[in-house]
Design a protein around this motif. Structure first.
Motif, PDB file in Angstrom:
ATOM      1  N   ILE A  21      -5.572   9.409  -4.447  1.00 41.03           N
ATOM      2  CA  ILE A  21      -5.562   7.975  -5.464  1.00 41.03           C
ATOM      3  C   ILE A  21      -7.012   8.008  -6.974  1.00 41.03           C
ATOM      4  N   LYS A  22      -7.622   9.697  -6.308  1.00 37.86           N
ATOM      5  CA  LYS A  22      -8.342   9.911  -7.755  1.00 37.86           C
ATOM      6  C   LYS A  22      -8.503  11.488  -7.882  1.00 37.86           C
ATOM      7  N   ASP A  23      -8.263  12.576  -8.451  1.00 33.72           N
ATOM      8  CA  ASP A  23      -8.639  13.389  -8.769  1.00 33.72           C
ATOM      9  C   ASP A  23      -9.455  14.277  -8.108  1.00 33.72           C
ATOM     10  N   TRP A  24      -9.212  14.209  -6.926  1.00 30.63           N
ATOM     11  CA  TRP A  24      -9.922  14.682  -6.037  1.00 30.63           C
ATOM     12  C   TRP A  24      -9.693  15.191  -5.188  1.00 30.63           C
ATOM     13  N   ASN A  75     -10.431   2.977  -5.624  1.00 31.23           N
ATOM     14  CA  ASN A  75      -9.443   1.732  -6.626  1.00 31.23           C
ATOM     15  C   ASN A  75      -9.758   0.867  -5.223  1.00 31.23           C
ATOM     16  N   ALA A  76     -10.208   0.386  -5.913  1.00 28.55           N
ATOM     17  CA  ALA A  76     -10.866  -1.342  -5.407  1.00 28.55           C
ATOM     18  C   ALA A  76      -9.600  -2.211  -5.434  1.00 28.55           C
ATOM     19  N   ASN A  77      -9.006  -1.682  -5.923  1.00 29.50           N
ATOM     20  CA  ASN A  77      -7.362  -3.548  -5.847  1.00 29.50           C
ATOM     21  C   ASN A  77      -8.163  -4.788  -6.406  1.00 29.50           C
ATOM     22  N   ALA A  78      -8.959  -5.028  -7.341  1.00 35.72           N
ATOM     23  CA  ALA A  78      -9.148  -6.004  -7.435  1.00 35.72           C
ATOM     24  C   ALA A  78      -9.575  -6.544  -8.904  1.00 35.72           C
ATOM     25  N   ALA A  79      -9.433  -7.308  -9.281  1.00 40.27           N
ATOM     26  CA  ALA A  79      -9.242  -8.603 -10.970  1.00 40.27           C
ATOM     27  C   ALA A  79      -8.189  -7.832 -10.714  1.00 40.27           C
ATOM     28  N   THR A  80      -6.861  -7.273 -10.103  1.00 44.03           N
ATOM     29  CA  THR A  80      -5.815  -7.071 -10.254  1.00 44.03           C
ATOM     30  C   THR A  80      -4.673  -7.910 -10.635  1.00 44.03           C
ATOM     31  N   GLY A  81      -4.252  -9.190 -10.716  1.00 43.31           N
ATOM     32  CA  GLY A  81      -3.615 -10.004 -10.266  1.00 43.31           C
ATOM     33  C   GLY A  81      -2.383 -10.721  -9.590  1.00 43.31           C
ATOM     34  N   SER A  82      -1.390 -10.573  -9.613  1.00 40.95           N
ATOM     35  CA  SER A  82      -0.660 -11.041  -8.145  1.00 40.95           C
ATOM     36  C   SER A  82       0.137  -9.523  -8.454  1.00 40.95           C
ATOM     37  N   ARG A  83       0.137  -8.224  -9.817  1.00 42.66           N
ATOM     38  CA  ARG A  83       0.504  -6.901  -8.595  1.00 42.66           C
ATOM     39  C   ARG A  83      -0.182  -6.228  -7.885  1.00 42.66           C
ATOM     40  N   LEU A  85      -1.533  -8.515  -5.395  1.00 42.72           N
ATOM     41  CA  LEU A  85      -1.677  -8.902  -4.610  1.00 42.72           C
ATOM     42  C   LEU A  85       0.092  -8.123  -3.419  1.00 42.72           C
ATOM     43  N   SER A  86       1.006  -7.537  -4.831  1.00 36.98           N
ATOM     44  CA  SER A  86       2.300  -7.521  -4.248  1.00 36.98           C
ATOM     45  C   SER A  86       2.239  -6.075  -3.808  1.00 36.98           C
ATOM     46  N   ASP A  87       0.717  -4.936  -4.461  1.00 34.08           N
ATOM     47  CA  ASP A  87       1.255  -3.326  -4.031  1.00 34.08           C
ATOM     48  C   ASP A  87      -0.017  -3.492  -2.117  1.00 34.08           C
ATOM     49  N   ALA A  88      -0.884  -4.644  -2.164  1.00 34.67           N
ATOM     50  CA  ALA A  88      -1.542  -4.673  -1.218  1.00 34.67           C
ATOM     51  C   ALA A  88      -0.796  -4.974   0.256  1.00 34.67           C
ATOM     52  N   GLN A  89       0.316  -5.740  -0.057  1.00 33.34           N
ATOM     53  CA  GLN A  89       1.730  -6.091   0.411  1.00 33.34           C
ATOM     54  C   GLN A  89       2.425  -5.509   0.972  1.00 33.34           C
ATOM     55  N   ALA A  90       3.235  -4.698   0.075  1.00 35.84           N
ATOM     56  CA  ALA A  90       3.388  -3.127   0.252  1.00 35.84           C
ATOM     57  C   ALA A  90       3.128  -2.191   1.253  1.00 35.84           C
ATOM     58  N   CYS A  91       1.949  -2.174   0.318  1.00 39.61           N
ATOM     59  CA  CYS A  91       0.663  -1.015   1.737  1.00 39.61           C
ATOM     60  C   CYS A  91       1.203  -1.696   3.469  1.00 39.61           C
ATOM     61  N   CYS A  92       0.950  -2.849   3.694  1.00 41.62           N
ATOM     62  CA  CYS A  92       1.444  -3.610   4.817  1.00 41.62           C
ATOM     63  C   CYS A  92       2.956  -3.612   5.254  1.00 41.62           C
ATOM     64  N   GLU A  93       4.211  -3.456   3.907  1.00 43.00           N
ATOM     65  CA  GLU A  93       4.767  -3.213   4.666  1.00 43.00           C
ATOM     66  C   GLU A  93       5.234  -1.958   5.194  1.00 43.00           C
ATOM     67  N   ALA A  94       4.856  -0.841   4.469  1.00 43.44           N
ATOM     68  CA  ALA A  94       5.030   0.216   4.605  1.00 43.44           C
ATOM     69  C   ALA A  94       3.981   0.286   6.286  1.00 43.44           C
ATOM     70  N   PRO A 119      -2.691   3.927  -7.195  1.00 46.52           N
ATOM     71  CA  PRO A 119      -0.699   4.147  -7.467  1.00 46.52           C
ATOM     72  C   PRO A 119      -0.183   4.397  -6.877  1.00 46.52           C
ATOM     73  N   LEU A 120       1.188   2.960  -6.325  1.00 44.02           N
ATOM     74  CA  LEU A 120       1.085   2.052  -5.059  1.00 44.02           C
ATOM     75  C   LEU A 120       2.460   3.821  -4.833  1.00 44.02           C
ATOM     76  N   GLN A 121       2.822   4.259  -5.540  1.00 46.37           N
ATOM     77  CA  GLN A 121       3.627   5.231  -4.566  1.00 46.37           C
ATOM     78  C   GLN A 121       3.081   6.257  -3.782  1.00 46.37           C
ATOM     79  N   ARG A 122       1.922   6.782  -4.373  1.00 45.85           N
ATOM     80  CA  ARG A 122       1.305   7.881  -3.843  1.00 45.85           C
ATOM     81  C   ARG A 122       0.673   7.314  -2.701  1.00 45.85           C
ATOM     82  N   LEU A 123       0.539   5.681  -1.772  1.00 45.87           N
ATOM     83  CA  LEU A 123       0.454   4.896  -0.865  1.00 45.87           C
ATOM     84  C   LEU A 123       1.295   5.096  -0.070  1.00 45.87           C
ATOM     85  N   LEU A 124       2.108   4.868  -0.409  1.00 46.71           N
ATOM     86  CA  LEU A 124       3.799   4.892   0.026  1.00 46.71           C
ATOM     87  C   LEU A 124       4.155   5.582   1.068  1.00 46.71           C
TER      88      LEU A 124
END
Length: 400
Positions: A21-24, A75-83, A85-94, A119-124
């Protein structure tokens, strides 16, 4: 995955994997699977800018039958709007696809930088790998995976006997900065293998959090992502169904003490902290008043920098106390002690106080500031730390 030093909790399986998620080069994604018979309760941040995963987790937990938790660091996924929310939901679906449950049975959590998209694809890509590695011995790796500016993982465990059966309680937490009560103050996950009725578990998490995480402050800032989750897997035969039972008292005591241990660990690991200080307020007119005074002292930048300098500048203490009770405090009833050394008596410098005594206390890594208000019979305490040069450096360079 490293071997676990923490005991397993029957029914809980965990896996930590690197999602980059970060360069670590470290694990930064944690998956926790719990059985279908488990009860799950949680408290969440009161910050109006609550992060997307918090919003999704609140919605999902309200439907009951939680089966999995997914936590990412970096990555906090905070103050990121509708995207967001959809990213968080996509992680739940995965997660749902990976372990064959429903997306609404997954609670997502994130911690890290605010205002950047996941970085959604990395999480998926990482979630199926985590599902393949689920194990009951993953608690220590889990504690490391959720760290951000923490200097070390925060873990705690307890064992007790209920009805002749051994019960295990294990908890992990992360938090170092942006720490202030109004639950939560960070991320914490606690699990027991006892069977606890849902209403009692809801009561337990609120009381445990109020006695622990809502009594700490590093910098007075409540995060957008805070949460504390309490899981009772029900994997043992021991049942806790009545708050009047001895079993409830025993388990509640173990869970509360574990929460307190984790909360203190968060303060001791405050960003750049060198001192751990208990602010004890006695003789207040109400518990709310006692807490207001304690937090005013514990969060004052002037007090916290004096703590770092080992400078017993008691004038900063009376300033903070006066700010907490403007206009209505009889200062002639106020006494202040640094451990056992009385520095203020009847609102002024104690006639027996020597500066060297205060310096000796303030030079200790742990000590207590005790304040007597003389206004009533209520007492409260908070745990805090100092502000150091390192605190400024860490937060000035947080995004670099």
């Amino acid at each position: 995955m490293s071997s676990s030093l923490l005991p397993p909790v029957k029914g809980v399986r965990l896996a930590s994997v690197p999602a980059r998620i970060k360069d670590w080069q470290r694990d930064d994604l944690l998956l926790i699977e719990i059985p279908k018979e488990a009860s799950v309760s949680a408290t969440f941040t009161q910050n109006s800018f609550c992060a997307a995963p918090v919003a999704v987790a609140k919605e999902h937990i309200s439907k009951g039958n939680v089966r999995a938790l997914l936590i990412n660091a970096g990555n906090a996924n905070a103050a990121t709007g509708s995207r967001g929310l959809s990213d968080a939901q996509a992680c739940c679906e995965a997660v749902a696809r990976a372990i064959n449950i429903r997306a609404e049975q997954v609670l997502p959590f994130s911690t890290g930088v605010i205002g950047e998209h996941l970085p959604l694809q990395r999480l998926l890509d990482a979630i199926p790998r985590a599902a393949e590695q689920l194990s009951d011995s993953g608690w220590d790796g889990a504690a490391k995976a959720i760290m951000t500016t923490d200097t070390h993982p925060k873990t705690a465990s307890r064992t007790l006997e209920i009805g002749g059966e051994e019960i295990t309680v294990v908890g992990i937490a992360k938090g170092s900065g942006m720490i202030q009560p109004n639950m939560a103050t960070m991320l914490a996950y606690v699990a027991t293998d006892a069977h606890v009725a849902q209403p009692l578990l809801d009561k337990m998490v609120k009381e445990a959090v109020n006695a622990s995480f809502n009594r700490v402050s590093v910098d007075g800032d409540t995060s957008t992502n805070d949460a504390c989750v309490l899981i009772a897997t029900g994997a043992t035969g021991s049942q806790v169904e009545n708050s009047e039972d001895r079993a409830y008292s025993a388990l509640m005591g173990a869970i509360t003490q574990l929460h307190i241990e984790l909360a203190k660990a968060v303060v001791k690991d405050g960003e750049g902290a060198t001192k751990f200080v208990t602010v004890q307020v006695e003789g207040a007119g109400s518990s709310a008043e006692a807490l207001r005074v304690a937090f005013e002292v514990g969060e004052s930048p002037l007090v916290k920098t004096a703590l770092y300098a080992s400078d017993p500048n008691w004038g900063r203490l009376v300033m903070a106390i006066g700010n907490a009770i403007p206009g209505s405090l009889d200062t002639t009833k106020v006494n202040i002690y640094l451990d056992q050394v009385q520095v203020v008596e009847a609102g002024g410098r104690s006639v027996n106080y020597l500066e060297e005594q205060g310096e000796q206390v303030f030079s200790k890594p742990e000590f207590t500031i005790r304040i007597e208000l003389g206004r009533g019979n209520c007492s409260e305490h908070v745990w805090t730390c100092d502000f150091s040069h390192e605190y400024v450096t860490i937060n000035a360079e947080y995004r670099t």
